[in-house]
Design a protein around this motif. Structure first.
Motif, PDB file in Angstrom:
ATOM      1  N   SER A  58       0.837  -1.204   0.000  1.00 28.99           N
ATOM      2  CA  SER A  58       0.000   0.000   0.000  1.00 28.99           C
ATOM      3  C   SER A  58       0.865   1.245   0.000  1.00 28.99           C
ATOM      4  O   SER A  58       1.861   1.320   0.721  1.00 28.99           O
ATOM      5  CB  SER A  58      -0.891   0.042   1.249  1.00 28.99           C
ATOM      6  OG  SER A  58      -1.783  -1.034   1.283  1.00 28.99           O
ATOM      7  N   ALA A  59       0.465   2.217  -0.801  1.00 35.06           N
ATOM      8  CA  ALA A  59       1.015   3.568  -0.714  1.00 35.06           C
ATOM      9  C   ALA A  59      -0.145   4.507  -0.419  1.00 35.06           C
ATOM     10  O   ALA A  59      -1.247   4.331  -0.948  1.00 35.06           O
ATOM     11  CB  ALA A  59       1.714   3.971  -2.006  1.00 35.06           C
ATOM     12  N   PHE A  60       0.090   5.482   0.441  1.00 30.71           N
ATOM     13  CA  PHE A  60      -0.937   6.454   0.802  1.00 30.71           C
ATOM     14  C   PHE A  60      -0.483   7.848   0.396  1.00 30.71           C
ATOM     15  O   PHE A  60       0.672   8.219   0.614  1.00 30.71           O
ATOM     16  CB  PHE A  60      -1.198   6.441   2.312  1.00 30.71           C
ATOM     17  CG  PHE A  60      -1.852   5.184   2.826  1.00 30.71           C
ATOM     18  CD1 PHE A  60      -2.519   4.318   1.979  1.00 30.71           C
ATOM     19  CD2 PHE A  60      -1.809   4.876   4.175  1.00 30.71           C
ATOM     20  CE1 PHE A  60      -3.129   3.161   2.451  1.00 30.71           C
ATOM     21  CE2 PHE A  60      -2.406   3.730   4.667  1.00 30.71           C
ATOM     22  CZ  PHE A  60      -3.067   2.870   3.803  1.00 30.71           C
ATOM     23  N   GLN A  61      -1.402   8.615  -0.181  1.00 30.76           N
ATOM     24  CA  GLN A  61      -1.150  10.031  -0.475  1.00 30.76           C
ATOM     25  C   GLN A  61      -2.128  10.875   0.348  1.00 30.76           C
ATOM     26  O   GLN A  61      -3.341  10.645   0.296  1.00 30.76           O
ATOM     27  CB  GLN A  61      -1.326  10.351  -1.951  1.00 30.76           C
ATOM     28  CG  GLN A  61      -0.965  11.805  -2.278  1.00 30.76           C
ATOM     29  CD  GLN A  61      -1.009  12.116  -3.757  1.00 30.76           C
ATOM     30  OE1 GLN A  61      -1.677  11.424  -4.531  1.00 30.76           O
ATOM     31  NE2 GLN A  61      -0.308  13.156  -4.181  1.00 30.76           N
ATOM     32  N   PRO A  62      -1.618  11.851   1.106  1.00 32.08           N
ATOM     33  CA  PRO A  62      -2.510  12.649   1.955  1.00 32.08           C
ATOM     34  C   PRO A  62      -3.475  13.517   1.156  1.00 32.08           C
ATOM     35  O   PRO A  62      -3.154  13.992   0.064  1.00 32.08           O
ATOM     36  CB  PRO A  62      -1.545  13.533   2.762  1.00 32.08           C
ATOM     37  CG  PRO A  62      -0.219  12.863   2.656  1.00 32.08           C
ATOM     38  CD  PRO A  62      -0.208  12.209   1.315  1.00 32.08           C
TER      39      PRO A  62
ATOM     40  N   GLU B 134      -6.783  15.276   6.290  1.00 33.92           N
ATOM     41  CA  GLU B 134      -8.150  14.828   6.520  1.00 33.92           C
ATOM     42  C   GLU B 134      -8.345  13.383   6.084  1.00 33.92           C
ATOM     43  O   GLU B 134      -9.241  12.692   6.582  1.00 33.92           O
ATOM     44  CB  GLU B 134      -9.134  15.713   5.751  1.00 33.92           C
ATOM     45  CG  GLU B 134      -9.150  17.171   6.173  1.00 33.92           C
ATOM     46  CD  GLU B 134      -9.793  17.395   7.523  1.00 33.92           C
ATOM     47  OE1 GLU B 134     -10.407  16.439   8.061  1.00 33.92           O
ATOM     48  OE2 GLU B 134      -9.683  18.501   8.062  1.00 33.92           O
ATOM     49  N   ALA B 135      -7.533  12.920   5.117  1.00 36.02           N
ATOM     50  CA  ALA B 135      -7.718  11.578   4.574  1.00 36.02           C
ATOM     51  C   ALA B 135      -6.464  11.167   3.817  1.00 36.02           C
ATOM     52  O   ALA B 135      -5.544  11.971   3.607  1.00 36.02           O
ATOM     53  CB  ALA B 135      -8.935  11.536   3.653  1.00 36.02           C
ATOM     54  N   PHE B 136      -6.450   9.908   3.412  1.00 29.04           N
ATOM     55  CA  PHE B 136      -5.419   9.384   2.522  1.00 29.04           C
ATOM     56  C   PHE B 136      -6.101   8.698   1.347  1.00 29.04           C
ATOM     57  O   PHE B 136      -7.132   8.037   1.518  1.00 29.04           O
ATOM     58  CB  PHE B 136      -4.538   8.345   3.228  1.00 29.04           C
ATOM     59  CG  PHE B 136      -3.733   8.881   4.372  1.00 29.04           C
ATOM     60  CD1 PHE B 136      -2.520   9.521   4.147  1.00 29.04           C
ATOM     61  CD2 PHE B 136      -4.186   8.752   5.674  1.00 29.04           C
ATOM     62  CE1 PHE B 136      -1.774  10.012   5.204  1.00 29.04           C
ATOM     63  CE2 PHE B 136      -3.451   9.236   6.741  1.00 29.04           C
ATOM     64  CZ  PHE B 136      -2.238   9.867   6.504  1.00 29.04           C
ATOM     65  N   GLU B 137      -5.510   8.832   0.158  1.00 29.89           N
ATOM     66  CA  GLU B 137      -5.937   7.995  -0.961  1.00 29.89           C
ATOM     67  C   GLU B 137      -5.022   6.783  -1.016  1.00 29.89           C
ATOM     68  O   GLU B 137      -3.798   6.922  -0.966  1.00 29.89           O
ATOM     69  CB  GLU B 137      -5.890   8.733  -2.291  1.00 29.89           C
ATOM     70  CG  GLU B 137      -6.318   7.822  -3.435  1.00 29.89           C
ATOM     71  CD  GLU B 137      -6.536   8.541  -4.749  1.00 29.89           C
ATOM     72  OE1 GLU B 137      -7.023   7.882  -5.691  1.00 29.89           O
ATOM     73  OE2 GLU B 137      -6.222   9.737  -4.843  1.00 29.89           O
ATOM     74  N   ALA B 138      -5.613   5.604  -1.110  1.00 29.58           N
ATOM     75  CA  ALA B 138      -4.845   4.367  -1.151  1.00 29.58           C
ATOM     76  C   ALA B 138      -4.470   4.024  -2.589  1.00 29.58           C
ATOM     77  O   ALA B 138      -5.322   4.070  -3.490  1.00 29.58           O
ATOM     78  CB  ALA B 138      -5.652   3.230  -0.527  1.00 29.58           C
TER      79      ALA B 138
ATOM     80  N   PHE C  78      -9.549   6.778   1.310  1.00 29.80           N
ATOM     81  CA  PHE C  78     -10.223   6.680   0.017  1.00 29.80           C
ATOM     82  C   PHE C  78      -9.760   5.401  -0.679  1.00 29.80           C
ATOM     83  O   PHE C  78      -8.558   5.200  -0.887  1.00 29.80           O
ATOM     84  CB  PHE C  78      -9.879   7.874  -0.866  1.00 29.80           C
ATOM     85  CG  PHE C  78     -10.625   9.135  -0.550  1.00 29.80           C
ATOM     86  CD1 PHE C  78     -11.461   9.726  -1.494  1.00 29.80           C
ATOM     87  CD2 PHE C  78     -10.488   9.762   0.685  1.00 29.80           C
ATOM     88  CE1 PHE C  78     -12.149  10.902  -1.216  1.00 29.80           C
ATOM     89  CE2 PHE C  78     -11.163  10.943   0.972  1.00 29.80           C
ATOM     90  CZ  PHE C  78     -11.996  11.514   0.023  1.00 29.80           C
ATOM     91  N   ILE C  79     -10.707   4.545  -1.043  1.00 28.63           N
ATOM     92  CA  ILE C  79     -10.382   3.333  -1.785  1.00 28.63           C
ATOM     93  C   ILE C  79     -11.245   3.279  -3.044  1.00 28.63           C
ATOM     94  O   ILE C  79     -12.389   3.727  -3.044  1.00 28.63           O
ATOM     95  CB  ILE C  79     -10.591   2.063  -0.942  1.00 28.63           C
ATOM     96  CG1 ILE C  79     -12.004   2.017  -0.367  1.00 28.63           C
ATOM     97  CG2 ILE C  79      -9.548   1.981   0.175  1.00 28.63           C
ATOM     98  CD1 ILE C  79     -12.313   0.732   0.376  1.00 28.63           C
ATOM     99  N   ASN C  80     -10.692   2.724  -4.111  1.00 34.58           N
ATOM    100  CA  ASN C  80     -11.365   2.727  -5.407  1.00 34.58           C
ATOM    101  C   ASN C  80     -12.325   1.565  -5.581  1.00 34.58           C
ATOM    102  O   ASN C  80     -12.059   0.445  -5.135  1.00 34.58           O
ATOM    103  CB  ASN C  80     -10.333   2.674  -6.543  1.00 34.58           C
ATOM    104  CG  ASN C  80      -9.618   3.987  -6.721  1.00 34.58           C
ATOM    105  OD1 ASN C  80     -10.161   5.049  -6.445  1.00 34.58           O
ATOM    106  ND2 ASN C  80      -8.387   3.925  -7.180  1.00 34.58           N
ATOM    107  N   PHE C  81     -13.433   1.851  -6.249  1.00 40.92           N
ATOM    108  CA  PHE C  81     -14.373   0.837  -6.704  1.00 40.92           C
ATOM    109  C   PHE C  81     -14.582   1.029  -8.199  1.00 40.92           C
ATOM    110  O   PHE C  81     -14.926   2.123  -8.642  1.00 40.92           O
ATOM    111  CB  PHE C  81     -15.728   0.989  -6.001  1.00 40.92           C
ATOM    112  CG  PHE C  81     -15.820   0.289  -4.680  1.00 40.92           C
ATOM    113  CD1 PHE C  81     -16.423  -0.951  -4.583  1.00 40.92           C
ATOM    114  CD2 PHE C  81     -15.300   0.874  -3.537  1.00 40.92           C
ATOM    115  CE1 PHE C  81     -16.513  -1.602  -3.360  1.00 40.92           C
ATOM    116  CE2 PHE C  81     -15.386   0.238  -2.317  1.00 40.92           C
ATOM    117  CZ  PHE C  81     -15.990  -1.015  -2.220  1.00 40.92           C
TER     118      PHE C  81
END
Length: 323
Positions: free
Chosen positions: A28-32, A45-49, A100-103
């Motif tokens: 996993s990589a996270f971007q703020p 506020e969040a991270f995108e995975a 945030f995770i993608n669908f």
């Protein structure tokens, strides 16, 4: 299937999870995703995975990896990546930030029991020690061949308290209809569309009007792909609530350096009247943005030092998109 996927999760020496698909090791990589306080300080506020693949010690781009996934395995890998990210978010230890995770709704045309898939995600979320309300399910631009399937997916996610985001909004008729149909909690504006409209005054005026309309409807607006300081300033001027991009922070493979750079707000600091976004985690104070501070995880090799640039109220690391 559930047992097979979960048996593939391995913990590294720091407690973070990896998994694999054939010869590929997945991390996993996270971007703020940031907001700004009233005095201009950045807060996570969040991270995108994001998925990061490695084969025989060599980094493989996400495009290359997903092009190698057998079509019969697409749903399984889609699920596996989400579960990997959720587990790693739990290990990361943030108490308030969302993930945030993608669908890809097109994949769910092939899922016989959507409710069972969503219940499985609830289970992995609780296993990670997280509340479903901290998971933002990002509906990607790929359309579902069956609107009923998409409606059932979104309704099921909402019923389990997951949040909904619409990705790559570009103000075409189809995009506006998608927002009307899904009524998301968060709307992500397409980076290229925003970049094009910030080049002219009429374009900027249109963006400002669009942002206001969505905020008035109770939808949180996110601008992604920000690469220039003037774009960040523009977000501040027109009331964009959430921001993401290389001008703010690059993705890092877990474990990241973000905990040191942007520690969470203490309860004492919260009690002193910090600003909050509607229906979002409490804001956190920023330490400022060191130049390209990497995490300690694999793939976060330290780049050459870059000077910090001061832009009035805010100090951020500044970089062009390189991948």
């Amino acid at each position: 299937m559930a047992g097979e996927c979960r048996s593939n999760f391995l913990k590294d020496e720091l407690g973070f999870y990896t998994t694999s698909y054939g010869p590929f090791v997945l991390r996993s990589a996270f971007q703020p995703i940031f907001s700004q306080t009233a005095d201009g300080r950045l807060t996570i506020e969040a991270f995108e995975a994001l998925i990061r693949a490695n084969r025989n010690g060599q980094t493989v781009s996400p495009y290359q990896f997903f092009s190698k996934v057998d079509p019969d395995d697409a749903v399984t890998i889609d699920t596996l990546c989400r579960e990997l990210h959720i587990l790693n978010m739990g290990v990361l230890g943030r108490k308030k930030a969302r993930l945030f995770i993608n669908f890809n709704p097109a994949l769910f045309d092939a899922v016989a029991n959507i409710d069972a898939e969503i219940d499985r995600m609830v289970e992995i979320t609780h296993r990670a020690g997280l509340n479903p309300s901290r998971i933002v399910c990002e509906i990607t631009e790929q359309g579902s061949g069956d609107k009923a399937v998409l409606d059932k997916l979104v309704a099921g996610l909402r019923a389990r308290l997951f949040k909904i985001a619409v990705d790559d909004f570009g103000a075409d008729d189809s995009d506006i209809q998608r927002v009307t149909d899904l009524n998301p909690d968060i709307l992500k504006f397409d980076a290229e569309w925003v970049r094009r409209f910030t080049e002219t005054r009429p374009g900027m005026a249109l963006l400002k009007q669009s942002v206001k309309q969505f905020i008035d409807r109770g939808i949180t607006v996110l601008f992604e792909g920000l690469e220039e300081e003037h774009q960040i300033t523009f977000c501040d001027e027109i009331g964009v609530q959430l921001m993401q991009g290389f001008a703010l922070a690059r993705p890092e493979i877990v474990p990241t350096s973000f905990g040191e750079r942007f520690p969470e707000l203490t309860r004492e600091a919260e009690a002193n009247g910090n600003i909050r976004l509607a229906d979002a985690p409490p804001l956190e104070p920023s330490l400022g943005m060191p130049a390209e501070s990497p995490g300690n995880g694999p793939g976060n090799a330290a780049p050459a030092a870059k000077p910090m640039r001061s832009f009035g109220r805010r100090t951020v690391a500044f970089g062009k998109r390189t991948q």
